[in-house]
Structure formats: C-alpha cells, structure tokens
Design a protein around this motif. Structure first.
Motif, mmCIF file in Angstrom:
data_model
loop_
_atom_site.group_PDB
_atom_site.id
_atom_site.type_symbol
_atom_site.label_atom_id
_atom_site.label_comp_id
_atom_site.label_asym_id
_atom_site.label_seq_id
_atom_site.Cartn_x
_atom_site.Cartn_y
_atom_site.Cartn_z
ATOM 1 N N LYS A 292 43.682 41.704 41.121
ATOM 2 C CA LYS A 292 45.108 41.371 41.123
ATOM 3 C C LYS A 292 45.939 42.551 41.634
ATOM 4 O O LYS A 292 46.820 42.381 42.467
ATOM 5 N N GLU A 293 45.631 43.756 41.149
ATOM 6 C CA GLU A 293 46.363 44.962 41.556
ATOM 7 C C GLU A 293 46.225 45.242 43.051
ATOM 8 O O GLU A 293 47.178 45.604 43.728
ATOM 9 N N MET A 294 45.016 45.048 43.573
ATOM 10 C CA MET A 294 44.737 45.363 44.973
ATOM 11 C C MET A 294 44.949 44.171 45.908
ATOM 12 O O MET A 294 44.747 44.286 47.109
ATOM 13 N N LYS A 295 45.304 43.010 45.332
ATOM 14 C CA LYS A 295 45.531 41.784 46.111
ATOM 15 C C LYS A 295 44.275 41.385 46.889
ATOM 16 O O LYS A 295 44.311 41.109 48.082
ATOM 17 N N LEU A 296 43.143 41.373 46.163
ATOM 18 C CA LEU A 296 41.855 40.967 46.717
ATOM 19 C C LEU A 296 41.273 39.870 45.842
ATOM 20 O O LEU A 296 41.657 39.714 44.690
ATOM 21 N N SER A 297 40.305 39.132 46.369
ATOM 22 C CA SER A 297 39.611 38.148 45.549
ATOM 23 C C SER A 297 38.697 38.884 44.575
ATOM 24 O O SER A 297 38.310 40.036 44.800
ATOM 25 N N GLN A 298 38.338 38.207 43.486
ATOM 26 C CA GLN A 298 37.427 38.813 42.520
ATOM 27 C C GLN A 298 36.053 39.059 43.145
ATOM 28 O O GLN A 298 35.395 40.051 42.843
ATOM 29 N N GLN A 299 35.645 38.174 44.042
ATOM 30 C CA GLN A 299 34.361 38.344 44.718
ATOM 31 C C GLN A 299 34.367 39.608 45.582
ATOM 32 O O GLN A 299 33.423 40.395 45.561
ATOM 33 N N ARG A 300 35.438 39.816 46.324
ATOM 34 C CA ARG A 300 35.550 41.016 47.158
ATOM 35 C C ARG A 300 35.594 42.269 46.288
ATOM 36 O O ARG A 300 34.979 43.290 46.602
ATOM 37 N N MET A 301 36.318 42.186 45.160
ATOM 38 C CA MET A 301 36.407 43.339 44.268
ATOM 39 C C MET A 301 35.043 43.661 43.668
ATOM 40 O O MET A 301 34.681 44.825 43.527
ATOM 41 N N SER A 302 34.262 42.639 43.351
ATOM 42 C CA SER A 302 32.911 42.867 42.839
ATOM 43 C C SER A 302 32.070 43.619 43.873
ATOM 44 O O SER A 302 31.308 44.528 43.535
ATOM 45 N N THR B 152 39.318 45.698 34.319
ATOM 46 C CA THR B 152 38.370 44.628 34.611
ATOM 47 C C THR B 152 38.409 44.316 36.098
ATOM 48 O O THR B 152 39.345 44.697 36.811
ATOM 49 N N THR B 153 37.402 43.602 36.543
ATOM 50 C CA THR B 153 37.365 43.169 37.939
ATOM 51 C C THR B 153 38.595 42.325 38.255
ATOM 52 O O THR B 153 39.217 42.482 39.308
ATOM 53 N N ARG B 154 38.968 41.450 37.337
ATOM 54 C CA ARG B 154 40.138 40.591 37.534
ATOM 55 C C ARG B 154 41.422 41.425 37.657
ATOM 56 O O ARG B 154 42.245 41.181 38.537
ATOM 57 N N GLU B 155 41.575 42.428 36.787
ATOM 58 C CA GLU B 155 42.765 43.284 36.850
ATOM 59 C C GLU B 155 42.816 44.057 38.166
ATOM 60 O O GLU B 155 43.878 44.163 38.793
ATOM 61 N N LEU B 156 41.671 44.596 38.574
ATOM 62 C CA LEU B 156 41.620 45.323 39.850
ATOM 63 C C LEU B 156 41.938 44.419 41.027
ATOM 64 O O LEU B 156 42.689 44.803 41.927
#
Length: 84
Positions: free
Chosen positions: A39-49, A33-37
């Motif tokens: 957390k793993e990459m130490k980024l905000s969910q917005q940035r991961m999106s 999920t975006t949330r899991e990614l």
C-alpha cells in the motif's frame, strides 16, 4: 557546456528497504507487513512479495517465520527508562 553528473536512481529494492528501516525505527523494531508495504509503495502484494524475496536473497532481510522478517544486522534497543 558543463556536464552535470546525475545521481543514480535508487532501485525499487533499495526504496523498499529504506521504507522497512524507517518503519521499524518508528515502531520499536517491528517490520511492516507485505500488505502495508504494498500500500505504501503503491505496488501489488504479489510484486511486494517478490521484492521481499529479492531483499532476502541479497542478505538484507531474514525471514524468522512465514510472515515475519527482520532487517539483518539490526537490533532494537528498549528506551532507557523501560524495565525489560
């Protein structure tokens, strides 16, 4: 003095793609999920999106629903002893 060529640093998009592929391989083809990614990459969910949208625009992932996506040109194969 000898010049040593440095390997080019992997981009954030490439790093995330590697994490997605490793996760999918370890979890029977299911992508994180975006949330899991995030957390793993130490980024905000917005940035991961944003990174996921970038991967989609590059043709490396494809959204199959609002939250689910798959790696393009990948196929999950069941274990040989599984009855599917």
């Amino acid at each position: 003095m000898v010049a040593v060529a440095k390997e080019p640093k992997q981009s954030r998009v490439d790093e995330v793609f590697v994490v997605i592929c490793e996760y999918a391989r370890a979890n029977s083809g299911i992508t994180p999920t975006t949330r899991e990614l995030a957390k793993e990459m130490k980024l905000s969910q917005q940035r991961m999106s944003y990174v996921l949208m970038r991967l989609e625009s590059l043709g490396r992932i494809k959204y199959i629903s609002r939250y689910a996506y798959k790696v393009v040109d990948s196929e999950w194969m069941p274990p040989p002893n599984a009855e599917v």
